[in-house]
Each structure stands twice: as C-alpha cells, then as structure tokens.
Design an enzyme around this catalytic site. Structure first.
Site, PDB file in Angstrom:
ATOM      1  N   GLY A 190       0.851  -1.188   0.000  1.00 13.84           N
ATOM      2  CA  GLY A 190       0.000   0.000   0.000  1.00 13.84           C
ATOM      3  C   GLY A 190       0.885   1.235   0.000  1.00 13.84           C
ATOM      4  O   GLY A 190       2.030   1.211  -0.462  1.00 13.84           O
ATOM      5  N   ARG A 191       0.346   2.303   0.577  1.00 11.62           N
ATOM      6  CA  ARG A 191       1.088   3.570   0.576  1.00 11.62           C
ATOM      7  C   ARG A 191       2.438   3.443   1.277  1.00 11.62           C
ATOM      8  O   ARG A 191       3.459   3.917   0.772  1.00 11.62           O
ATOM      9  CB  ARG A 191       0.253   4.651   1.276  1.00 11.62           C
ATOM     10  N   ILE A 192       2.437   2.792   2.452  1.00 13.60           N
ATOM     11  CA  ILE A 192       3.679   2.744   3.227  1.00 13.60           C
ATOM     12  C   ILE A 192       4.681   1.785   2.582  1.00 13.60           C
ATOM     13  O   ILE A 192       5.879   2.075   2.502  1.00 13.60           O
ATOM     14  CB  ILE A 192       3.393   2.364   4.701  1.00 13.60           C
TER      15      ILE A 192
ATOM     16  N   THR B 272       6.763  -2.776  11.161  1.00 14.69           N
ATOM     17  CA  THR B 272       6.214  -1.513  11.678  1.00 14.69           C
ATOM     18  C   THR B 272       4.701  -1.490  11.473  1.00 14.69           C
ATOM     19  O   THR B 272       4.086  -0.422  11.553  1.00 14.69           O
ATOM     20  CB  THR B 272       6.830  -0.294  10.952  1.00 14.69           C
TER      21      THR B 272
ATOM     22  N   ARG C 257       1.662  -4.350  12.347  1.00 14.13           N
ATOM     23  CA  ARG C 257       1.001  -4.794  13.573  1.00 14.13           C
ATOM     24  C   ARG C 257       1.716  -6.046  14.061  1.00 14.13           C
ATOM     25  O   ARG C 257       2.025  -6.948  13.268  1.00 14.13           O
ATOM     26  CB  ARG C 257      -0.474  -5.111  13.345  1.00 14.13           C
TER      27      ARG C 257
ATOM     28  N   GLU D  67       0.944  -5.547  23.178  1.00 12.39           N
ATOM     29  CA  GLU D  67       1.586  -4.290  23.568  1.00 12.39           C
ATOM     30  C   GLU D  67       0.905  -3.792  24.829  1.00 12.39           C
ATOM     31  O   GLU D  67      -0.317  -3.850  24.903  1.00 12.39           O
ATOM     32  CB  GLU D  67       1.435  -3.246  22.448  1.00 12.39           C
TER      33      GLU D  67
ATOM     34  N   HIS E 183       6.091   1.180  19.312  1.00  7.76           N
ATOM     35  CA  HIS E 183       4.998   1.637  18.429  1.00  7.76           C
ATOM     36  C   HIS E 183       5.038   3.150  18.231  1.00  7.76           C
ATOM     37  O   HIS E 183       4.092   3.872  18.575  1.00  7.76           O
ATOM     38  CB  HIS E 183       3.630   1.188  18.979  1.00  7.76           C
TER      39      HIS E 183
ATOM     40  N   ALA F  36       6.151   4.520  15.043  1.00  4.52           N
ATOM     41  CA  ALA F  36       6.507   4.763  13.638  1.00  4.52           C
ATOM     42  C   ALA F  36       5.926   6.062  13.082  1.00  4.52           C
ATOM     43  O   ALA F  36       6.555   6.725  12.266  1.00  4.52           O
ATOM     44  CB  ALA F  36       6.104   3.580  12.769  1.00  4.52           C
TER      45      ALA F  36
HETATM   46  C1  GLV Z   1      -0.283   3.161  13.827  1.00  5.33           C
HETATM   47  O1  GLV Z   1       0.090   2.037  14.055  1.00  5.33           O
HETATM   48  C2  GLV Z   1      -1.353   3.454  12.935  1.00  5.33           C
HETATM   49  O2  GLV Z   1      -2.082   2.547  12.538  1.00  5.33           O
HETATM   50  O3  GLV Z   1      -1.517   4.641  12.615  1.00  5.33           O
HETATM   51  C1  GLV Z   2      -1.270   3.122   4.858  1.00  7.28           C
HETATM   52  O1  GLV Z   2      -1.034   4.335   4.714  1.00  7.28           O
HETATM   53  C2  GLV Z   2      -1.123   2.085   3.822  1.00  7.28           C
HETATM   54  O2  GLV Z   2       0.003   1.709   3.484  1.00  7.28           O
HETATM   55  O3  GLV Z   2      -2.160   1.621   3.320  1.00  7.28           O
END
Ligand code: GLV
Ligand code: GLV
Length: 323
Positions: A156-158, A236, A238, A267, A286, A288
């Site tokens: 996804g985005r990350i 980073t 879950r 956690e 946690h 990030a």
């Molecule tokens: C952090 O873990 C988030 O989901 O924003």
């Molecule tokens: C969150 O921003 C993702 O990667 O979907």
C-alpha cells in the site's frame, strides 16, 4: 441548544481542541494510559462521538451499548481494534488518518532496517557500558544494505514509500500483496513475488500490511524456515502478524540474523519476554508515526472526521464499512 458530546481517550494539542470547540463539548481522558475497558464502555454509551487510539478496544458489546454514538474517529491509519461489522450494523461512521503518516512510518521502518542490519543499538550499548572494542576485522560486523534485496509484504502507501527509499540504495525490490500493482511495478521497478519466494530471496523483509484474519500470524516458524540465515525482518505494521514465539526462536537459533520491530503482540511487550535479552533485536514502542508534524496532522484529521460525523455529513477520511 446544547452541543453534542465527544469523549477523547487521550488529550490532543490545544490548537486541535480549539477547532472542535464550536461543534462539541469534549470530555478528555486525562491519563497517559488508555481508559480501562469498563470506563470506555460507560463513556461511549453516553456521547455522540469518540476519538480513539489504536490501543482502545472498540468491540461489538461496546458498540451495541451506545445509544447516541454517530462517529468513531480513530487517530491512526490502522483500525483492527474496531469492530467494523458492529459499527456498520449500528450506522456508526468510522474514520482514520491515512496518508499523512506514510512517509513518517517508512522513515522509521528504514531506520530500524539500518539499525538492525548494522547493529547500531548493540554497538551504542557496548560503548555506553564501557566496552569500546579495538578495531578488529570481525568486530560488530552486520549485513550490507546497499545493493541487497528487499522484500516488501503489503504494498500500500507505506510499502511503496519503503520501496522509494530502497531505490536510493540500489536495492532489488520484491513485493507481495493480495493485489498486484502493475503501475507501481513500472514506476518503482519492483517485482511481484509470491510470498514463499519473497521470503527465500530477500535479505531484508519489511511488513506493511493491514492486520486482518488473512494476515494474522502470517509469519511463523515455517516462514522463518524459508528465510536466509542472514535475513533481517522489519515490522512496523502490527505485531500480531508475526508469531512472537517463532520470532524469539528464529533470533535465538540464528535462523535469521536480526530483526527491527516497532510493534508487538501484545503491547506493551511483557517484561519477561525472552526477546528483551536478544542483542540482535532492535525494539521501539509503536512510534513509527511519531513525528511532531505528523501527529499534529493526524490529530486535525480526527477532529475533521468528528465534525463531519456529528453533522451527519460523509467523513472526509472514512474507513470503508462492510455492507
Ligand atoms: C499506527 O500504528 C497506525 O495505525 O496509525
Ligand atoms: C497506509 O497508509 C497504507 O500503506 O495503506
């Protein structure tokens, strides 16, 4: 006319609360620890909106006991702590804060990757403990990052932000996702790879998926057994996606070289976890998305979601609910 009411499970910056003030009367949980589940249930049952953190359990019994609740506004991109089915059944809108934390989260994932690969924390600890070993051919040697292979799970985005960082290090980049992304394959030069092959080929494996029934414990012993003994795992996303016992086993037995984790299941990490004794593990609690700028943007988004939801308008940043 009385204003609608909002319960916030954590305090937010005053400039953010000021924006909410004309629209709602806020009650703020004053502690640094989350409100106990019972308290959360009591509060949620009374108010029109709640602002939640990822450590607040918003399950079906809680949602069912709410009489006036119109919106659940989560200050996170992930929302696995919220029962979306129950929210949908009770016509409660759910919002999150996607997008703004993408680069910040990828920055930390990259930092963990570098720290775990090059044993930065371990080295720092040695020096602080009075051990400055003389320069030696094998002292604190780690894994090369430049030119290595990175496997990204969840694109996804990350995940894509992680790939952009890896391009600067001339890495070969593999990705696995339930959905192929041909556009990103072109623009980022990444290769779709079935999970097992990705685990076998990667020098670094970084998890960026959402937690759900499909991804729960997706990395366990059989997956560690596929990895290279020199592999470095970064998580980073879950904690529950990785089996914690299998992770301890893999690090202890040298099944992989190192790991860098920002998330754990559960956690906070239990104080007696065997992982705490492992030098080939870098742990952060946690954090990030924890840059000052990003947390402020996330806080504003949670308020915008509440304001819209209280007025019966579509949320600007909605979580899609099951139908
Ligand atoms: C952090 O873990 C988030 O989901 O924003
Ligand atoms: C969150 O921003 C993702 O990667 O979907």
């Amino acid at each position: 006319m009385t204003l609608p009411t909002v319960f916030l499970t954590r305090a937010l910056p005053s400039e953010v609360l000021a924006k909410l003030q004309p629209y709602a009367q806020a009650e703020i949980w004053p502690e640094e620890t989350p409100p106990p589940y019972e308290t959360l249930c009591q509060k949620a049952a009374q108010v029109d909106a709640i602002i939640t953190m990822l450590c607040d359990r918003i399950d079906a019994p809680l949602i069912q006991s709410c009489k006036n609740l119109k919106v659940i506004s989560q200050m996170a991109v992930g929302y696995d702590n919220i029962d979306l089915q129950a929210a949908a059944q009770h016509h409660i809108a759910v919002g999150n804060t996607p997008g703004v934390l993408t680069e910040t989260t990828a920055d930390l994932a990259w930092g963990l990757l570098m720290a775990a690969a090059r044993r930065i924390v371990e080295a720092d600890n040695e020096v602080r403990n009075g051990i400055w070993r003389p320069w030696g051919p094998d002292v604190l040697t780690g894994q090369d990052i430049y030119g290595a292979t990175l496997g990204i799970i969840g694109f996804g985005r990350i995940g894509q932000a992680m790939a952009r960082r890896a391009r600067g290090f001339d890495m070969r980049i593999l990705y696995y996702d339930i959905q192929r992304n041909p556009t990103a394959e072109q623009t980022l030069g990444v290769l779709f790879t079935p999970l097992e092959d990705l685990l076998k080929q990667s020098d670094f494996i970084s998890i960026h998926a959402y937690l759900n029934q499909q991804t729960y414990r997706m990395i366990g012993r059989p997956q560690f057994e596929c990895m290279k003994p020199t592999a470095v795992l970064i998580n980073t996303a879950r904690g529950a996606m990785v089996d914690p016992d299998a992770l301890a086993w893999a690090l202890q037995e040298g099944r992989i070289a190192a790991a860098g984790i920002d998330v754990f299941d559960p956690e906070p990490m239990p104080a007696n976890s065997p992982l705490l004794a492992m030098r080939n593990l870098v742990i952060t609690p946690h954090i990030a998305s924890a840059s000052k700028q990003t947390r402020l943007r996330m806080a504003f988004m949670t308020i915008e979601n509440v304001i819209a939801g209280l007025q019966g308008l579509p949320l600007p940043y909605p979580v899609p609910l099951p139908t």
